[in-house]
Scaffold this motif. Structure first.
Motif, PDB file in Angstrom:
ATOM      1  N   LYS A  88      15.068  13.535 -18.115  1.00  0.00           N
ATOM      2  CA  LYS A  88      15.292  12.883 -16.819  1.00  0.00           C
ATOM      3  C   LYS A  88      16.577  12.060 -16.839  1.00  0.00           C
ATOM      4  O   LYS A  88      17.377  12.110 -15.898  1.00  0.00           O
ATOM      5  CB  LYS A  88      14.097  11.991 -16.473  1.00  0.00           C
ATOM      6  N   LYS A  94      21.232   6.272 -22.474  1.00  0.00           N
ATOM      7  CA  LYS A  94      20.043   6.249 -23.316  1.00  0.00           C
ATOM      8  C   LYS A  94      20.193   5.136 -24.339  1.00  0.00           C
ATOM      9  O   LYS A  94      21.236   4.978 -24.950  1.00  0.00           O
ATOM     10  CB  LYS A  94      19.873   7.588 -24.031  1.00  0.00           C
ATOM     11  N   GLU A 125      11.346  11.957 -20.631  1.00  0.00           N
ATOM     12  CA  GLU A 125      12.218  10.828 -20.270  1.00  0.00           C
ATOM     13  C   GLU A 125      13.673  11.134 -20.625  1.00  0.00           C
ATOM     14  O   GLU A 125      14.588  10.863 -19.846  1.00  0.00           O
ATOM     15  CB  GLU A 125      11.749   9.547 -20.967  1.00  0.00           C
TER      16      GLU A 125
END
Length: 64
Positions: free
Chosen positions: A42, A50, A39
């Protein structure tokens, strides 16, 4: 939106407590979570933001 929803529901749940920012920053795994997970990679590829919130699962009286 997903981050805010998840934080809200985990904070309201009696089996979880949020870990303080100070404790999170001392954890050597946190930088890896941000950069080495699928994740995290990506989000970096997509130049996304984030958001990190760490919770601890509390003991349940039925956990034995």
């Amino acid at each position: 939106d997903l981050h805010a929803w998840m934080v809200k529901h985990l904070e309201e749940h009696p089996l979880f407590e949020r870990i303080s920012d100070e404790e999170v920053e001392k954890d050597p795994v946190v930088p890896l979570v941000r950069t080495e997970t699928e994740e995290g990679k990506k989000v970096e590829r997509n130049n996304g933001q984030k958001f990190l919130a760490c919770f601890r699962r509390l003991a349940n009286s039925s956990d034995g």
